[in-house]
Enzyme design. Sequence first.
Site, PDB file in Angstrom:
ATOM      1  N   LYS A   1     -40.935  -9.123  -7.747  1.00 27.15           N
ATOM      2  CA  LYS A   1     -41.880  -9.907  -8.554  1.00 27.15           C
ATOM      3  C   LYS A   1     -41.511 -11.401  -8.547  1.00 27.15           C
ATOM      4  CE  LYS A   1     -43.158  -6.080 -11.678  1.00 27.15           C
ATOM      5  NZ  LYS A   1     -43.319  -5.679 -13.098  1.00 27.15           N
TER       6      LYS A   1
ATOM      7  N   TYR B   1     -53.142  -3.511 -10.741  1.00 25.69           N
ATOM      8  CA  TYR B   1     -52.700  -3.035 -12.051  1.00 25.69           C
ATOM      9  C   TYR B   1     -53.863  -2.487 -12.891  1.00 25.69           C
ATOM     10  CZ  TYR B   1     -47.826  -4.544 -11.671  1.00 25.69           C
ATOM     11  OH  TYR B   1     -46.502  -4.661 -11.313  1.00 25.69           O
TER      12      TYR B   1
ATOM     13  N   PHE C   1     -50.885  -5.843 -22.753  1.00 27.25           N
ATOM     14  CA  PHE C   1     -50.153  -6.808 -21.919  1.00 27.25           C
ATOM     15  C   PHE C   1     -50.820  -7.050 -20.561  1.00 27.25           C
ATOM     16  CE2 PHE C   1     -48.169  -2.604 -21.414  1.00 27.25           C
ATOM     17  CZ  PHE C   1     -48.319  -2.400 -20.054  1.00 27.25           C
TER      18      PHE C   1
ATOM     19  N   ARG D   1     -36.982   4.324  -8.349  1.00 30.63           N
ATOM     20  CA  ARG D   1     -37.079   4.174  -9.811  1.00 30.63           C
ATOM     21  C   ARG D   1     -35.689   4.152 -10.440  1.00 30.63           C
ATOM     22  NH1 ARG D   1     -41.959   2.564 -12.028  1.00 30.63           N
ATOM     23  NH2 ARG D   1     -40.881   3.063 -13.954  1.00 30.63           N
TER      24      ARG D   1
ATOM     25  N   THR E   1     -37.969  -0.062 -17.550  1.00 32.70           N
ATOM     26  CA  THR E   1     -38.945  -1.157 -17.564  1.00 32.70           C
ATOM     27  C   THR E   1     -38.426  -2.359 -18.348  1.00 32.70           C
ATOM     28  OG1 THR E   1     -40.701   0.506 -17.532  1.00 32.70           O
ATOM     29  CG2 THR E   1     -41.350  -1.727 -18.117  1.00 32.70           C
TER      30      THR E   1
ATOM     31  N   ARG F   1     -33.011  -4.102 -12.531  1.00 27.12           N
ATOM     32  CA  ARG F   1     -33.568  -4.805 -13.692  1.00 27.12           C
ATOM     33  C   ARG F   1     -32.474  -5.271 -14.652  1.00 27.12           C
ATOM     34  NH1 ARG F   1     -38.939  -0.974 -14.317  1.00 27.12           N
ATOM     35  NH2 ARG F   1     -40.440  -2.448 -13.384  1.00 27.12           N
TER      36      ARG F   1
ATOM     37  N   ASN G   1     -39.694  -8.585 -15.063  1.00 27.35           N
ATOM     38  CA  ASN G   1     -38.653  -7.567 -14.858  1.00 27.35           C
ATOM     39  C   ASN G   1     -38.333  -7.281 -13.383  1.00 27.35           C
ATOM     40  OD1 ASN G   1     -40.927  -6.103 -14.264  1.00 27.35           O
ATOM     41  ND2 ASN G   1     -40.658  -4.573 -15.883  1.00 27.35           N
TER      42      ASN G   1
ATOM     43  N   HIS H   1     -41.412  -4.034  -9.080  1.00 27.52           N
ATOM     44  CA  HIS H   1     -42.349  -2.935  -9.306  1.00 27.52           C
ATOM     45  C   HIS H   1     -41.930  -1.785  -8.403  1.00 27.52           C
ATOM     46  CE1 HIS H   1     -46.038  -0.571  -9.570  1.00 27.52           C
ATOM     47  NE2 HIS H   1     -45.906  -0.406  -8.263  1.00 27.52           N
TER      48      HIS H   1
ATOM     49  N   GLU I   1     -50.743   3.094  -3.518  1.00 26.08           N
ATOM     50  CA  GLU I   1     -50.270   1.708  -3.586  1.00 26.08           C
ATOM     51  C   GLU I   1     -49.906   1.174  -2.195  1.00 26.08           C
ATOM     52  OE1 GLU I   1     -48.554   1.940  -8.170  1.00 26.08           O
ATOM     53  OE2 GLU I   1     -47.165   1.512  -6.533  1.00 26.08           O
TER      54      GLU I   1
HETATM   55  P1  ADP Z   1     -42.909   0.129 -14.764  1.00 27.57           P
HETATM   56  O1  ADP Z   1     -43.042  -1.197 -14.032  1.00 27.57           O
HETATM   57  O2  ADP Z   1     -41.479   0.386 -15.155  1.00 27.57           O
HETATM   58  O3  ADP Z   1     -43.527   1.285 -14.006  1.00 27.57           O
HETATM   59  P2  ADP Z   1     -45.240   0.209 -16.507  1.00 27.57           P
HETATM   60  O4  ADP Z   1     -45.966   0.827 -15.350  1.00 27.57           O
HETATM   61  O5  ADP Z   1     -45.292   0.906 -17.825  1.00 27.57           O
HETATM   62  O6  ADP Z   1     -43.694  -0.030 -16.146  1.00 27.57           O
HETATM   63  O7  ADP Z   1     -45.789  -1.260 -16.754  1.00 27.57           O
HETATM   64  C1  ADP Z   1     -46.115  -2.095 -15.668  1.00 27.57           C
HETATM   65  C2  ADP Z   1     -45.571  -3.470 -15.931  1.00 27.57           C
HETATM   66  O8  ADP Z   1     -46.204  -4.023 -17.068  1.00 27.57           O
HETATM   67  C3  ADP Z   1     -44.079  -3.517 -16.271  1.00 27.57           C
HETATM   68  O9  ADP Z   1     -43.227  -3.537 -15.150  1.00 27.57           O
HETATM   69  C4  ADP Z   1     -43.981  -4.807 -17.045  1.00 27.57           C
HETATM   70  O10 ADP Z   1     -43.937  -5.925 -16.152  1.00 27.57           O
HETATM   71  C5  ADP Z   1     -45.293  -4.820 -17.806  1.00 27.57           C
HETATM   72  N1  ADP Z   1     -45.119  -4.229 -19.129  1.00 27.57           N
HETATM   73  C6  ADP Z   1     -44.976  -2.944 -19.450  1.00 27.57           C
HETATM   74  N2  ADP Z   1     -44.833  -2.760 -20.781  1.00 27.57           N
HETATM   75  C7  ADP Z   1     -44.883  -3.997 -21.317  1.00 27.57           C
HETATM   76  C8  ADP Z   1     -44.805  -4.504 -22.646  1.00 27.57           C
HETATM   77  N3  ADP Z   1     -44.640  -3.687 -23.684  1.00 27.57           N
HETATM   78  N4  ADP Z   1     -44.896  -5.837 -22.812  1.00 27.57           N
HETATM   79  C9  ADP Z   1     -45.077  -6.658 -21.761  1.00 27.57           C
HETATM   80  N5  ADP Z   1     -45.154  -6.259 -20.474  1.00 27.57           N
HETATM   81  C10 ADP Z   1     -45.062  -4.939 -20.250  1.00 27.57           C
HETATM   82 MG    MG Z   2     -45.510   1.557 -13.459  1.00 27.79          MG
END
Ligand code: ADP
Ligand code: MG
Length: 137
Positions: free
Chosen positions: A9, A49, A57, A85, A91, A102, A112, A115, A126
């Site tokens: 990212k 997304y 968010f 993962r 996350t 992370r 973070n 992805h 994807e």
């Molecule tokens: P991951 O990337 O671990 O698969 P998610 O798919 O739940 O997590 O969320 C996608 C992305 O959205 C996260 O990597 C993060 O950048 C953002 N995100 C998720 N939850 C939050 C939150 N509570 N506040 C802000 N950004 C968030």
């Molecule tokens: Mg995800």
Amino acid sequence: MEKTLSIIKPDAVKKNVIGKIIDRFESNGLKIVAMKRVLLSKEVAGDFYAIHKERPFYNDLVEFMISGPVVVMVLEGNDAVKKNRELMGDTDPKKAQPGTIRSDFADSIDANAVHGSDSLENATNEIAFFFSQTEIH
Ligand code: ADP
Ligand code: MG
């Protein structure tokens, strides 16, 4: 053998740690079989997304993902989805295990570092979103 999608990212690209993150994949048995550095448009990031469209968010996430270039990769290996993962960590970097990407390279839940596809089905979708078959070797 599985394939999964990884994105470095904008925060991690700005920190100049592309190589350090890629080393985590290669050192743990994952092979990069496709890779490109791109500046995503709002439309592309929003589409990617789309599953998070209803989350509070979503808009911030899309704005963040277009705030600078990203590096998009296809990783291949045994159990690639799960392994990626695990290497990524939680996350929320504050909850991520020490030694995960992370935990080591990210500052906050919205910035973070990486992805990673969360299932084999999503990985397939994807990968096809970003790469044609002729770009994966
Ligand atoms: P991951 O990337 O671990 O698969 P998610 O798919 O739940 O997590 O969320 C996608 C992305 O959205 C996260 O990597 C993060 O950048 C953002 N995100 C998720 N939850 C939050 C939150 N509570 N506040 C802000 N950004 C968030
Ligand atoms: Mg995800």
